[in-house]
Design an enzyme around this catalytic site. Structure first.
Site, mmCIF file in Angstrom:
data_model
loop_
_atom_site.group_PDB
_atom_site.id
_atom_site.type_symbol
_atom_site.label_atom_id
_atom_site.label_comp_id
_atom_site.label_asym_id
_atom_site.label_seq_id
_atom_site.Cartn_x
_atom_site.Cartn_y
_atom_site.Cartn_z
ATOM 1 N N LYS A 21 0.838 -1.195 0.000
ATOM 2 C CA LYS A 21 0.000 0.000 0.000
ATOM 3 C C LYS A 21 0.878 1.252 0.000
ATOM 4 O O LYS A 21 2.056 1.209 0.363
ATOM 5 C CB LYS A 21 -0.887 0.038 1.261
ATOM 6 C CG LYS A 21 -1.969 -1.009 1.355
ATOM 7 C CD LYS A 21 -2.742 -0.833 2.646
ATOM 8 C CE LYS A 21 -3.817 -1.877 2.830
ATOM 9 N NZ LYS A 21 -4.915 -1.713 1.877
ATOM 10 N N ARG A 79 -10.069 -11.677 1.917
ATOM 11 C CA ARG A 79 -10.882 -12.783 1.389
ATOM 12 C C ARG A 79 -10.123 -14.103 1.434
ATOM 13 O O ARG A 79 -10.726 -15.167 1.533
ATOM 14 C CB ARG A 79 -11.345 -12.453 -0.026
ATOM 15 C CG ARG A 79 -10.284 -12.369 -1.086
ATOM 16 C CD ARG A 79 -10.726 -11.590 -2.293
ATOM 17 N NE ARG A 79 -10.866 -10.178 -1.967
ATOM 18 C CZ ARG A 79 -11.409 -9.283 -2.793
ATOM 19 N NH1 ARG A 79 -11.836 -9.653 -3.989
ATOM 20 N NH2 ARG A 79 -11.506 -8.031 -2.431
#
Length: 442
Positions: free
Chosen positions: A228, A302
């Protein structure tokens, strides 16, 4: 953060956890009367709903059609006007005593006493429990990532389970790998503090769970090798919100008198770019045997949820719910205060949405539309990135659905927006989701 700061944070979390279990918290709730009072009324005085002081009574107007959410928000503001040591009588419109007491406790200083009529005491105590559970969730989510590491989160779960009468199983990094939780092992492999998988059971002696809860527990999300930006990392201690909110709720089930057998499966991992980190393009095998191609290590939530959902679904619950700060597209669609709900089963979705409405937590259902399933499927399994820029809240749910058999009613709640309020420097966790789960289970 100094070691003293860490001790203070840990002590605060421990006290909040004990308050959830015992009901003895910083604000006392009981039946009785007092010379001073707070009255919540539905009418709207000139100038809006803001509190008005008249003599020894603080009047708080809730609007013509008050809801649990508006009552709690107004009560938080009213609670902030109280002083430590105050004893006040509380009255509220029918059906809103619980949210009002919840809000007053959330806003009031310690050592406050709230008194209600005897007939309203059960609702008031339920409101107190909701406030206590949400406070514990807030403290855990807001804890710095160097305090709430995966191993520390597992340790808190074990401590809370012992005090709350829950059965607890903790798998450490070696067991996560050896027992086939390939998604969790891959995402947690880049951190010096490896992944943990915690299972908690409430009333396990009654057989299998009727309800299973799963929460995303990424204690810090750097993005892994798909790193990020620095600005995007600043608030990433919040990525543990789903798991620790479920943990806080589980802590309160015995006190709530919950008669439903409940199981929680909580995967904890730190997504870091260390020597053992997963690489874009790696293929791993989840606990249910499904292959996962990891195209983007910043789509990590996920991947760890895949293992947890597969394990939770294997017990055959009548309802499976997961909470996760999963996609920013849920926040783009619904704004910062409304969580997205996606489900294959209409009855399960309706049950969850109804619990949210009673709890005063805003939820909105998005379509679980399998027309986009080809974005997550591969010839041998699934991929964690849809290779498309739009519809990602939906494709994330479709990915998760590959790990939940269609025979299991399942609801996915993406609470990325409402899980945090304010900037990354503040302790901005809201405890969102805790009240909905309490309504659902009790």
């Amino acid at each position: 953060m100094t070691s003293t700061d860490k001790r203070d944070r840990a002590a605060e979390i421990a006290a909040a956890a004990d308050a959830v279990v015992t009901g003895i918290g910083p604000v006392t709730v009981d039946a009785g009367k007092a010379d001073r009072g707070i009255a919540f009324v539905p009418s709207v005085p000139t100038g809006g709903w803001a509190p008005h002081v008249r003599g020894d009574t603080l009047l708080v107007a809730l609007g013509e059609v008050p809801t649990a959410e508006t009552a709690r928000r107004a009560a938080i503001a009213a609670g902030a006007r109280l002083r430590s040591g105050d004893t006040v009588a509380v009255s509220a419109p029918p059906g809103l005593t619980g949210p009002v007491v919840d809000g007053l406790i959330t806003g009031a200083p310690a050592e406050t006493t709230l008194l209600v009529d005897e007939a309203q005491l059960p609702d008031a105590l339920r409101g107190q429990l909701a406030a206590d559970v949400a406070r514990l969730a807030r403290l855990l989510v807001s804890a710095p990532a160097n305090l709430l590491t995966p191993s520390a989160a597992a340790g808190w779960a074990a401590r809370i389970a012992e005090n709350a009468g829950l059965t607890c199983t903790v798998l450490g990094p070696d067991e996560v790998r050896s027992q086939g939780f390939g998604g969790l092992a891959a995402i947690g492999g880049g951190s010096w503090d490896g992944p943990y998988l915690v299972t908690l059971d409430h009333l396990p002696e009654t057989g299998g769970p009727e309800v299973a809860l799963v929460g995303k527990g990424v204690t810090f999300d750097s993005g892994g090798l798909s790193l990020k930006s620095p600005a995007a990392m600043q608030s990433m201690r919040m990525d543990v919100a789903g798991a620790v909110t479920v943990l806080a709720v589980m802590a309160g089930l015995r006190r709530a008198g919950c008669a439903v057998p409940v199981r929680a499966v909580l995967p904890f991992a730190e997504n870091m770019p260390g020597p053992g980190a997963a690489r874009p393009g790696d293929v791993v095998t989840a606990w249910n045997g499904t292959e996962i191609q990891i195209l983007d290590t910043d789509f990590e939530g996920r991947v760890i949820l895949a293992d947890a959902l597969a394990l939770a679904a294997d017990a055959g619950p009548r309802l499976l719910v997961d909470l996760a700060t999963l996609t920013y597209q849920a926040e783009i669609a619904l704004g910062p205060e409304i969580a997205a709900v996606l489900a294959r089963d209409d009855d399960a979705a309706a049950r969850f949405l109804s619990a949210g409405a009673r709890a005063g937590e805003p939820l909105w259902r998005l379509p679980y539309d399998e027309r986009y399933l080809d974005q997550v499927k591969t010839p041998s399994g699934v991929r964690n990135h849809p290779l498309h820029d739009s519809g990602r809240a939906i494709t994330a749910a479709l990915f998760l659905g590959e790990f939940v058999p269609r025979t299991v009613p399942w609801v996915h709640c993406d609470m990325t927006g409402p899980a945090w309020s304010g900037d990354a420097s503040a302790d901005g966790a809201t405890g969102f989701g805790a009240r909905t789960l309490l309504e659902l289970l009790t």
